[in-house]
Design a protein around this motif. Structure first.
Motif, PDB file in Angstrom:
ATOM      1  N   ALA A  87       0.836  -1.200   0.000  1.00 17.20           N
ATOM      2  CA  ALA A  87       0.000   0.000   0.000  1.00 17.20           C
ATOM      3  C   ALA A  87       0.871   1.250   0.000  1.00 17.20           C
ATOM      4  O   ALA A  87       0.594   2.213  -0.720  1.00 17.20           O
ATOM      5  CB  ALA A  87      -0.923  -0.007   1.212  1.00 17.20           C
ATOM      6  N   ALA A  88       1.926   1.229   0.800  1.00 14.28           N
ATOM      7  CA  ALA A  88       2.840   2.381   0.825  1.00 14.28           C
ATOM      8  C   ALA A  88       3.512   2.559  -0.529  1.00 14.28           C
ATOM      9  O   ALA A  88       3.649   3.685  -1.020  1.00 14.28           O
ATOM     10  CB  ALA A  88       3.889   2.201   1.917  1.00 14.28           C
ATOM     11  N   GLN A  89       3.911   1.447  -1.145  1.00 12.17           N
ATOM     12  CA  GLN A  89       4.541   1.533  -2.461  1.00 12.17           C
ATOM     13  C   GLN A  89       3.566   2.062  -3.503  1.00 12.17           C
ATOM     14  O   GLN A  89       3.934   2.854  -4.363  1.00 12.17           O
ATOM     15  CB  GLN A  89       5.071   0.155  -2.896  1.00 12.17           C
ATOM     16  N   SER A  90       2.301   1.632  -3.429  1.00 18.98           N
ATOM     17  CA  SER A  90       1.323   2.121  -4.399  1.00 18.98           C
ATOM     18  C   SER A  90       1.030   3.601  -4.182  1.00 18.98           C
ATOM     19  O   SER A  90       0.851   4.350  -5.136  1.00 18.98           O
ATOM     20  CB  SER A  90       0.036   1.291  -4.344  1.00 18.98           C
ATOM     21  N   ARG A  91       1.003   4.044  -2.900  1.00 23.35           N
ATOM     22  CA  ARG A  91       0.814   5.481  -2.643  1.00 23.35           C
ATOM     23  C   ARG A  91       1.990   6.270  -3.199  1.00 23.35           C
ATOM     24  O   ARG A  91       1.821   7.331  -3.806  1.00 23.35           O
ATOM     25  CB  ARG A  91       0.671   5.740  -1.146  1.00 23.35           C
ATOM     26  N   LYS A  92       3.206   5.740  -3.001  1.00 23.76           N
ATOM     27  CA  LYS A  92       4.401   6.399  -3.506  1.00 23.76           C
ATOM     28  C   LYS A  92       4.361   6.466  -5.031  1.00 23.76           C
ATOM     29  O   LYS A  92       4.651   7.505  -5.630  1.00 23.76           O
ATOM     30  CB  LYS A  92       5.642   5.634  -3.041  1.00 23.76           C
ATOM     31  N   ALA A  93       3.975   5.357  -5.650  1.00 29.59           N
ATOM     32  CA  ALA A  93       3.892   5.326  -7.107  1.00 29.59           C
ATOM     33  C   ALA A  93       2.833   6.301  -7.608  1.00 29.59           C
ATOM     34  O   ALA A  93       3.032   6.987  -8.618  1.00 29.59           O
ATOM     35  CB  ALA A  93       3.580   3.904  -7.584  1.00 29.59           C
ATOM     36  N   ALA A  94       1.705   6.375  -6.909  1.00 27.99           N
ATOM     37  CA  ALA A  94       0.647   7.304  -7.310  1.00 27.99           C
ATOM     38  C   ALA A  94       1.124   8.750  -7.190  1.00 27.99           C
ATOM     39  O   ALA A  94       0.852   9.580  -8.060  1.00 27.99           O
ATOM     40  CB  ALA A  94      -0.599   7.086  -6.458  1.00 27.99           C
ATOM     41  N   THR A  95       1.859   9.052  -6.126  1.00 26.04           N
ATOM     42  CA  THR A  95       2.383  10.401  -5.946  1.00 26.04           C
ATOM     43  C   THR A  95       3.376  10.742  -7.051  1.00 26.04           C
ATOM     44  O   THR A  95       3.334  11.836  -7.623  1.00 26.04           O
ATOM     45  CB  THR A  95       3.079  10.512  -4.572  1.00 26.04           C
ATOM     46  N   GLU A  96       4.259   9.797  -7.363  1.00 29.35           N
ATOM     47  CA  GLU A  96       5.227  10.025  -8.436  1.00 29.35           C
ATOM     48  C   GLU A  96       4.528  10.196  -9.772  1.00 29.35           C
ATOM     49  O   GLU A  96       4.897  11.049 -10.574  1.00 29.35           O
ATOM     50  CB  GLU A  96       6.226   8.871  -8.501  1.00 29.35           C
ATOM     51  N   HIS A  97       3.492   9.390 -10.013  1.00 23.74           N
ATOM     52  CA  HIS A  97       2.742   9.494 -11.260  1.00 23.74           C
ATOM     53  C   HIS A  97       2.067  10.862 -11.367  1.00 23.74           C
ATOM     54  O   HIS A  97       2.078  11.487 -12.429  1.00 23.74           O
ATOM     55  CB  HIS A  97       1.700   8.374 -11.333  1.00 23.74           C
ATOM     56  N   ALA A  98       1.495  11.328 -10.265  1.00 16.33           N
ATOM     57  CA  ALA A  98       0.846  12.641 -10.266  1.00 16.33           C
ATOM     58  C   ALA A  98       1.870  13.738 -10.543  1.00 16.33           C
ATOM     59  O   ALA A  98       1.582  14.690 -11.285  1.00 16.33           O
ATOM     60  CB  ALA A  98       0.152  12.883  -8.929  1.00 16.33           C
ATOM     61  N   ALA A  99       3.066  13.616  -9.969  1.00 12.24           N
ATOM     62  CA  ALA A  99       4.111  14.615 -10.214  1.00 12.24           C
ATOM     63  C   ALA A  99       4.515  14.627 -11.687  1.00 12.24           C
ATOM     64  O   ALA A  99       4.691  15.698 -12.281  1.00 12.24           O
ATOM     65  CB  ALA A  99       5.322  14.334  -9.333  1.00 12.24           C
ATOM     66  N   GLN A 101       2.636  13.715 -14.181  1.00 15.36           N
ATOM     67  CA  GLN A 101       1.524  14.293 -14.933  1.00 15.36           C
ATOM     68  C   GLN A 101       1.515  15.814 -14.825  1.00 15.36           C
ATOM     69  O   GLN A 101       1.247  16.510 -15.810  1.00 15.36           O
ATOM     70  CB  GLN A 101       0.185  13.709 -14.440  1.00 15.36           C
ATOM     71  N   ARG A 102       1.801  16.331 -13.621  1.00 16.19           N
ATOM     72  CA  ARG A 102       1.858  17.794 -13.462  1.00 16.19           C
ATOM     73  C   ARG A 102       2.962  18.385 -14.322  1.00 16.19           C
ATOM     74  O   ARG A 102       2.789  19.422 -14.964  1.00 16.19           O
ATOM     75  CB  ARG A 102       2.077  18.152 -11.993  1.00 16.19           C
ATOM     76  N   LYS A 103       4.121  17.709 -14.355  1.00 16.29           N
ATOM     77  CA  LYS A 103       5.218  18.193 -15.190  1.00 16.29           C
ATOM     78  C   LYS A 103       4.822  18.184 -16.659  1.00 16.29           C
ATOM     79  O   LYS A 103       5.136  19.112 -17.407  1.00 16.29           O
ATOM     80  CB  LYS A 103       6.465  17.327 -14.991  1.00 16.29           C
ATOM     81  N   LYS A 104       4.140  17.125 -17.078  1.00 14.19           N
ATOM     82  CA  LYS A 104       3.692  17.043 -18.464  1.00 14.19           C
ATOM     83  C   LYS A 104       2.729  18.176 -18.781  1.00 14.19           C
ATOM     84  O   LYS A 104       2.831  18.825 -19.816  1.00 14.19           O
ATOM     85  CB  LYS A 104       3.007  15.700 -18.738  1.00 14.19           C
ATOM     86  N   GLN A 105       1.758  18.415 -17.861  1.00 17.97           N
ATOM     87  CA  GLN A 105       0.782  19.481 -18.076  1.00 17.97           C
ATOM     88  C   GLN A 105       1.474  20.832 -18.142  1.00 17.97           C
ATOM     89  O   GLN A 105       1.159  21.663 -18.995  1.00 17.97           O
ATOM     90  CB  GLN A 105      -0.274  19.473 -16.960  1.00 17.97           C
ATOM     91  N   THR A 106       2.420  21.068 -17.243  1.00 14.51           N
ATOM     92  CA  THR A 106       3.152  22.330 -17.244  1.00 14.51           C
ATOM     93  C   THR A 106       3.925  22.477 -18.550  1.00 14.51           C
ATOM     94  O   THR A 106       3.932  23.548 -19.156  1.00 14.51           O
ATOM     95  CB  THR A 106       4.116  22.383 -16.048  1.00 14.51           C
ATOM     96  N   GLY A 107       4.551  21.408 -18.974  1.00 13.23           N
ATOM     97  CA  GLY A 107       5.295  21.430 -20.233  1.00 13.23           C
ATOM     98  C   GLY A 107       4.379  21.684 -21.417  1.00 13.23           C
ATOM     99  O   GLY A 107       4.712  22.447 -22.319  1.00 13.23           O
ATOM    100  N   LEU A 108       3.206  21.062 -21.406  1.00 14.70           N
ATOM    101  CA  LEU A 108       2.256  21.263 -22.497  1.00 14.70           C
ATOM    102  C   LEU A 108       1.740  22.697 -22.518  1.00 14.70           C
ATOM    103  O   LEU A 108       1.580  23.297 -23.583  1.00 14.70           O
ATOM    104  CB  LEU A 108       1.092  20.281 -22.374  1.00 14.70           C
TER     105      LEU A 108
END
Length: 177
Positions: A87-99, A101-108
């Motif tokens: 569960a901790a690993q999935s939360r970490k992965a979700a947080t990294e994925h969100a980061a 995605q934010r970078k992609k959105q900012t770049g776009l």
């Protein structure tokens, strides 16, 4: 743990471990005994080696099943630890994925702003080119009109405009040295 029967005691003795041994010790003892009595290594009597090997495998299965029954509570705790870790690993992965995605959105967004600026610059360039073409067309039409209507040539018009600029008051272009 489940109750230790005489059959279980014999199985533990066959493997050469005590009844309180953990899974790793049981498996290690079983492997050592299997290597000893393997038909390819036990040269004395192959039939005896096969019989002993079958006994060892049966004893190992019996002991492993018995020790697994007692380890259910331990296994349950380990599963809880594993599920908490996952569960901790999935939360970490979700947080990294969100980061990401934010970078992609900012770049776009930055890319879209850059493209908009390029489009605006191209539009200004087209407009200035059209203005220049329109001014050239008007000048050509005016010079054609002047050629038909009077004897003034474009060169004469240029000289007249230059003369007019030089005769204007000096305060319009003030230079200080």
């Amino acid at each position: 743990m489940a109750k230790l029967t005489s059959e279980m005691r014999i199985a533990f003795q066959c493997l050469g471990v005590c009844p309180g041994a953990d899974q790793r010790a049981i498996r290690s003892a079983w492997k050592k005994m299997v290597r000893t009595f393997h038909p390819d290594k036990y040269k004395n009597d192959k039939a005896e080696g096969n019989r002993r090997l079958a006994e060892l495998n049966a004893a190992f299965d019996l002991v492993c099943d018995w020790s697994r029954e007692g380890d259910e509570t331990v296994n349950h705790a380990a599963q809880n630890r594993n599920s908490a870790y996952q569960a901790a690993q999935s939360r970490k992965a979700a947080t990294e994925h969100a980061a990401v995605q934010r970078k992609k959105q900012t770049g776009l967004k930055a890319q879209a702003r850059h493209q908009q600026r390029l489009d605006e610059a191209a539009a200004r360039k087209r407009a200035s080119e059209l203005d220049r073409q329109e001014a050239l067309r008007r000048a050509t039409a005016q010079s054609a009109k002047d050629a038909n209507g009077s004897q003034t040539r474009p060169k004469d018009k240029f000289l007249a405009a230059l003369n007019q600029l030089t005769t204007q008051p000096a305060n319009r272009f003030s230079f200080s040295l």
